[in-house]
Design an enzyme around this catalytic site. Structure first.
Site, PDB file in Angstrom:
ATOM      1  N   ASP A  48       0.825  -1.203   0.000  1.00 38.16           N
ATOM      2  CA  ASP A  48       0.000   0.000   0.000  1.00 38.16           C
ATOM      3  C   ASP A  48       0.864   1.259   0.000  1.00 38.16           C
ATOM      4  OD1 ASP A  48       0.856  -0.125   2.622  1.00 38.16           O
ATOM      5  OD2 ASP A  48      -1.141  -0.265   3.506  1.00 38.16           O
ATOM      6  N   SER A  49       2.177   1.064   0.045  1.00 33.43           N
ATOM      7  CA  SER A  49       3.117   2.168  -0.188  1.00 33.43           C
ATOM      8  C   SER A  49       2.859   2.828  -1.535  1.00 33.43           C
ATOM      9  CB  SER A  49       4.560   1.655  -0.125  1.00 33.43           C
ATOM     10  OG  SER A  49       4.730   0.504  -0.939  1.00 33.43           O
TER      11      SER A  49
ATOM     12  N   GLU B 273      -1.279  -5.592   8.872  1.00 31.36           N
ATOM     13  CA  GLU B 273      -0.534  -4.903   9.919  1.00 31.36           C
ATOM     14  C   GLU B 273      -1.250  -5.027  11.256  1.00 31.36           C
ATOM     15  OE1 GLU B 273       0.116  -0.850   8.871  1.00 31.36           O
ATOM     16  OE2 GLU B 273       0.955  -1.308   6.896  1.00 31.36           O
TER      17      GLU B 273
ATOM     18  N   LYS C 127      -0.704  -9.512   3.209  1.00 32.79           N
ATOM     19  CA  LYS C 127       0.011  -8.950   4.362  1.00 32.79           C
ATOM     20  C   LYS C 127      -0.923  -8.014   5.112  1.00 32.79           C
ATOM     21  CE  LYS C 127       3.430  -5.839   3.944  1.00 32.79           C
ATOM     22  NZ  LYS C 127       2.961  -4.703   4.797  1.00 32.79           N
TER      23      LYS C 127
ATOM     24  N   GLU D 138       9.337  -3.815  10.753  1.00 32.42           N
ATOM     25  CA  GLU D 138       9.735  -2.515  10.208  1.00 32.42           C
ATOM     26  C   GLU D 138      10.170  -1.555  11.309  1.00 32.42           C
ATOM     27  OE1 GLU D 138       8.124   1.063   7.265  1.00 32.42           O
ATOM     28  OE2 GLU D 138       6.972  -0.797   7.472  1.00 32.42           O
TER      29      GLU D 138
ATOM     30  N   ASP E 181      -0.637  -6.275   0.043  1.00 29.17           N
ATOM     31  CA  ASP E 181      -1.164  -5.668   1.261  1.00 29.17           C
ATOM     32  C   ASP E 181      -2.685  -5.635   1.247  1.00 29.17           C
ATOM     33  OD1 ASP E 181       0.937  -4.981   2.975  1.00 29.17           O
ATOM     34  OD2 ASP E 181       1.391  -3.145   1.873  1.00 29.17           O
TER      35      ASP E 181
END
Length: 264
Positions: A45-46, A114, A112, A181, A84
């Protein structure tokens, strides 16, 4: 070319062989990465910041991720492709499964997400339904408003112990990979050694099983603030393919990330 799988990365961990991964968002770069042997990619999602120009990852949608996942899969049909689940795409286990199905149909091998122990039920539900999961701990960009900015996480005994507890909980729930991270090297080492699953670091020192970089950071095409952990491999090589090869070589040898890219 033989497909790269989760089992491939598990063997790397068992053999203590470091591996490199990278973000990818389109067909052309994915094809180039695969041709150079960089066969683990993340549609992150960067892309909200690097591709769309937002100031955070929060505006990214599941449809955005699915679109870019399909493009990357066409460029790298045999890569291990992570995608993501973006902000608010997994608020409940049911929502997570529905959105994971969308990105898996687009070509992802794994999703992925978070977060820590609060995600255990979600991870269990996904893995029970044949959706492989990669966890993400430490600096989780979707939580930037809670953290008050992009800051190193896990400093101090209490915070470090909590991240270790989160990592073990995600693994026990069925997660098959973990991204760490922006955490201190010492904590990254503890977590990597405590888990049986491969751990991929970004800003976590060279003690994790693998490394990941946002491709724009690896090639020095990121505008504005440059993260401490980033290295511009294109500046040293002058050629994108050579930069990819150097990135892989430095990760595999443990040269990158160096002390100058690490936190304590």
């Amino acid at each position: 070319m033989k497909p790269t799988t989760i089992a491939s990365l598990q063997k790397c961990k068992q053999d203590k062989k470091r591996f490199a991964t990278i973000t990818a968002y389109d067909y052309s770069f994915a094809k180039l990465f695969a041709e150079e042997g960089l066969n683990v990619m993340l549609v992150g999602d960067s892309l909200g910041m690097t591709v769309q120009g937002h100031d955070s990852t929060l505006p990214v949608t599941v449809a955005d991720i699915a679109y870019h996942t399909a493009a990357v899969r066409r460029g790298a049909p045999n890569c291990l492709l992570l995608a993501d689940l973006p902000f608010m795409a997994y608020a409940t286990p049911e929502q997570a499964f529905e959105n994971a199905a969308t990105v898996m149909r687009a070509g992802a091998n794994m999703v992925k997400i978070e977060g820590g122990e609060w995600l255990v039920e979600t991870v269990q539900m996904l893995t029970e339904r044949a959706v492989p999961v990669c966890g993400h701990l430490g600096l989780t960009p979707q939580s930037v408003n809670i953290f008050g900015g992009y800051k190193v996480q896990g400093r101090g005994d209490e915070a470090g112990d909590q991240l270790l507890s989160d990592a073990l909980a995600l693994e026990a729930a069925g997660a098959q990979l973990l991204v760490l991270e922006c955490v201190p090297v010492e904590l990254a080492k503890r977590i990597t050694e405590a888990l049986a699953i491969p751990v991929i670091g970004i800003g976590a020192g060279n003690v994790t099983d693998g490394q990941i970089l946002v491709m724009h950071d690896a090639f020095g095409i990121t505008g504005g603030h440059i993260p401490k952990f980033a290295k511009n491999f294109l500046a040293e090589t002058g050629d994108i393919r050579a930069a990819v090869r150097q990135y892989m070589a430095e990760v595999e040898s443990g040269v990158y990330p160096g002390e100058e890219h690490s936190f304590h």
